[in-house]
Design a protein around this motif. Structure first.
Motif, short mmCIF file in Angstrom:
data_model
loop_
_atom_site.label_atom_id
_atom_site.label_comp_id
_atom_site.label_asym_id
_atom_site.label_seq_id
_atom_site.Cartn_x
_atom_site.Cartn_y
_atom_site.Cartn_z
N ALA A 39 0.83 -1.20 0.00
CA ALA A 39 0.00 0.00 0.00
C ALA A 39 0.86 1.26 0.00
N ALA A 40 1.97 1.22 0.73
CA ALA A 40 2.88 2.36 0.78
C ALA A 40 3.49 2.63 -0.59
N ALA A 41 3.86 1.56 -1.30
CA ALA A 41 4.43 1.73 -2.65
C ALA A 41 3.39 2.32 -3.60
N LEU A 42 2.15 1.85 -3.53
CA LEU A 42 1.09 2.41 -4.36
C LEU A 42 0.88 3.89 -4.06
N THR A 43 0.91 4.24 -2.78
CA THR A 43 0.72 5.63 -2.39
C THR A 43 1.87 6.50 -2.88
N GLU A 44 3.09 5.98 -2.80
CA GLU A 44 4.25 6.73 -3.30
C GLU A 44 4.10 7.01 -4.79
N LEU A 45 3.69 6.01 -5.55
CA LEU A 45 3.52 6.18 -6.99
C LEU A 45 2.38 7.16 -7.29
N LEU A 46 1.32 7.08 -6.51
CA LEU A 46 0.18 7.98 -6.69
C LEU A 46 0.58 9.42 -6.39
N ALA A 84 -9.08 10.60 9.85
CA ALA A 84 -10.00 10.73 8.72
C ALA A 84 -9.66 11.97 7.88
N LYS A 85 -9.21 13.03 8.52
CA LYS A 85 -8.84 14.25 7.79
C LYS A 85 -7.51 14.08 7.05
N LEU A 86 -6.63 13.23 7.57
CA LEU A 86 -5.34 13.00 6.94
C LEU A 86 -5.42 12.02 5.77
N ALA A 87 -6.40 11.13 5.79
CA ALA A 87 -6.48 10.03 4.82
C ALA A 87 -6.48 10.47 3.36
N PRO A 88 -7.13 11.59 2.98
CA PRO A 88 -7.11 11.98 1.56
C PRO A 88 -5.72 12.19 0.98
N ALA A 89 -4.72 12.44 1.83
CA ALA A 89 -3.35 12.62 1.34
C ALA A 89 -2.81 11.34 0.72
N ALA A 90 -3.40 10.20 1.09
CA ALA A 90 -2.99 8.91 0.52
C ALA A 90 -4.00 8.42 -0.51
N GLY A 91 -4.94 9.27 -0.90
CA GLY A 91 -5.91 8.90 -1.93
C GLY A 91 -6.77 7.72 -1.49
N PRO A 92 -7.09 6.81 -2.42
CA PRO A 92 -7.95 5.67 -2.11
C PRO A 92 -7.23 4.50 -1.44
N VAL A 93 -5.93 4.64 -1.20
CA VAL A 93 -5.15 3.48 -0.75
C VAL A 93 -5.46 3.03 0.68
N PRO A 94 -5.61 3.93 1.67
CA PRO A 94 -5.91 3.42 3.02
C PRO A 94 -7.18 2.57 3.07
N ARG A 95 -8.22 2.99 2.37
CA ARG A 95 -9.44 2.18 2.34
C ARG A 95 -9.17 0.83 1.67
N ALA A 96 -8.39 0.85 0.58
CA ALA A 96 -8.06 -0.39 -0.12
C ALA A 96 -7.24 -1.31 0.78
N LEU A 97 -6.35 -0.74 1.57
CA LEU A 97 -5.56 -1.53 2.51
C LEU A 97 -6.46 -2.21 3.54
#
Length: 222
Positions: free
Chosen positions: A35-42, A190-203
Motif C-alpha cells: 500500500a505504501a508503494a502504491l501511495t508513493e507512486l500515486l 480521517a482528515k489525513l487520509a485523503p493525502a494517501a488517496g484511495p489506498v488506506p481504504r483499499a488496505l
C-alpha cells in the motif's frame, strides 16, 4: 539527519523493533508496504485513478527519480498489465519468497546504507536475518512526524507525513499507534487520509480479505 524519501522505506523502519532486531506484524506488513508503494507512486503522479482502478501513466521522467527499488518494480508490473482495483493491487503483495515487499524494501535500505543485515540462527537451527538500524534517531524522527500529524496544527502538516500517518493507522501498525491511540485520533486520521488517496481504504479491504482467508483455512482444518 537524512530520512528516507519513500513511503515504503519509512513504513519498514517504523515497523522495525530495535529490541528484537526484526520487523513486527509480519503477516500484515507485506500488505502495508504494498500500500505504501502504491501511495508513493500515486503521490508522484505516476499512477492515477480511473473507474476506481489504478492506472499507470505512460510518461516517466523526473517523477521516477529516487524511487525505491520495490516501488519502481511495482510500477513496471502495473504498466505491464490491465488495470486492477486498488485493493486488488494491495492484495497482490507476495507473502513468501524473495519478492515479498518486506525483503525487497529491507534489501533496498541495506544497499543505501541505512540498515545492516546479519544472518542468525534461532536455537542454532532456524535461520533469520537480524536488522540493525545505523541511526536510531531516524526511527524516532519518523515517529515524531506521525505524532505531529496527529496533534499539531492541521494546516502545517506536510502531505507526505499525512499520507504516512494515514497508512500507519489503516495498517494498524502497533509499533507506532495502538488501538487506543487510533480511537483517540479517529477524527484527525480521517482528515489525513485523503493525502494517501484511495489506498488506506483499499488496505483495510485487503487486510479484511486476508483475515477472512486465514479464518476459512483454520475452519477447514478443524
Amino acid at each position: 539527519m537524512d530520512l528516507p524519501a519513500n513511503l515504503p522505506e519509512k513504513l519498514y523502519l517504523l515497523a522495525h523493533d530495535p529490541r528484537r532486531g526484526r520487523t513486527t506484524q509480519h503477516s500484515s506488513l507485506n500488505l502495508l508496504l504494498q500500500a505504501a508503494a502504491l501511495t508513493e507512486l500515486l503521490r508522484r503522479g505516476l499512477l492515477y485513478e480511473e473507474g476506481r482502478k489504478a492506472v499507470a501513466r505512460v510518461r516517466g521522467g523526473a517523477a521516477e527519480d529516487g524511487l525505491d527499488p520495490y516501488s519502481a518494480d511495482l510500477l513496471g508490473r502495473i504498466r505491464a498489465t490491465r488495470p486492477h482495483s486498488w485493493s486488488s493491487w494491495v492484495g497482490r503483495a507476495r507473502s513468501t519468497g524473495r519478492d515479498q515487499p518486506i525483503r525487497r524494501v529491507r534489501d533496498g535500505l541495506a544497499e543505501s546504507g541505512l540498515i545492516t543485515l546479519r544472518p542468525h540462527r534461532v536455537a542454532g537451527l532456524f535461520p533469520v536475518t537480524l536488522v540493525t538500524v545505523h541511526d536510531p534517531g531516524v526511527r524516532k524522527a519518523l515517529e515524531a512526524r506521525v505524532a505531529g500529524a496527529l496533534t499539531g496544527p492541521f494546516s502545517r502538516v506536510d502531505p507526505a507525513d499525512a499520507a504516512l500517518t494515514a497508512l500507519v493507522a489503516a495498517g494498524k501498525l502497533r509499533t507506532v499507534l495502538g488501538s487506543r491511540e487510533r480511537r483517540e485520533h479517529r477524527g484527525r486520521i480521517a482528515k489525513l487520509a485523503p493525502a494517501a488517496g484511495p489506498v488506506p481504504r483499499a488496505l483495510g479491504t485487503a487486510l479484511a480479505w486476508r483475515t477472512a482467508g486465514h479464518a476459512a483455512e483454520s475452519a477447514a482444518l478443524g
